[in-house]
Write a protein that holds these residues in place. Structure first.
Motif, PDB file in Angstrom:
ATOM      1  N   LEU A  39       0.788  12.132   5.829  1.00 20.19           N
ATOM      2  CA  LEU A  39       0.015  10.940   5.503  1.00 20.19           C
ATOM      3  C   LEU A  39      -0.850  10.514   6.690  1.00 20.19           C
TER       4      LEU A  39
ATOM      5  N   THR B  89       0.839  -1.206   0.000  1.00 19.64           N
ATOM      6  CA  THR B  89       0.000   0.000   0.000  1.00 19.64           C
ATOM      7  C   THR B  89       0.871   1.252   0.000  1.00 19.64           C
TER       8      THR B  89
ATOM      9  N   ARG C 212       0.440  10.093  -3.552  1.00 21.25           N
ATOM     10  CA  ARG C 212      -0.136  10.381  -2.236  1.00 21.25           C
ATOM     11  C   ARG C 212       0.941  10.515  -1.162  1.00 21.25           C
TER      12      ARG C 212
ATOM     13  N   TYR D  42       0.948   4.210  -2.712  1.00 22.60           N
ATOM     14  CA  TYR D  42       0.863   5.627  -2.385  1.00 22.60           C
ATOM     15  C   TYR D  42       1.973   6.409  -3.105  1.00 22.60           C
TER      16      TYR D  42
END
Length: 80
Positions: free
Chosen positions: A50, A21, A30, A25
């Motif tokens: 984050l 994950t 992200r 990101y």
């Protein structure tokens, strides 16, 4: 002062997600990190952003803004 850098595994544990994950990101933008010695490292301010859910999206452009919104576009061409 030395900047605290986190590994993929450390960020994954703090965020209660998997390492995959975290890499997703990275790919989506992200999360921002850098490779050091072939391994991803993340500065503390990025990890905090984050974890707190701070929005990273750019603000919507105004309707009458004629300036380009994106940088140059590069395409991958196959060699013949």
């Amino acid at each position: 002062m030395i900047e605290k850098l986190y590994t993929v595994e450390e960020v994954a544990e703090l965020a209660s997600v998997t390492g995959r994950t975290i890499r997703n990101y990275l790919k989506s933008g992200r999360l921002v990190g850098r490779k050091i010695g072939g391994q991803w490292r993340f500065p503390e301010n990025e990890v905090q952003r984050l974890l707190t859910g701070a929005d990273t999206a750019d603000p919507e452009p105004e309707e009458d803004d004629d300036s380009p919104q994106d940088g140059p576009v590069f395409t991958l061409q196959e060699e013949e």
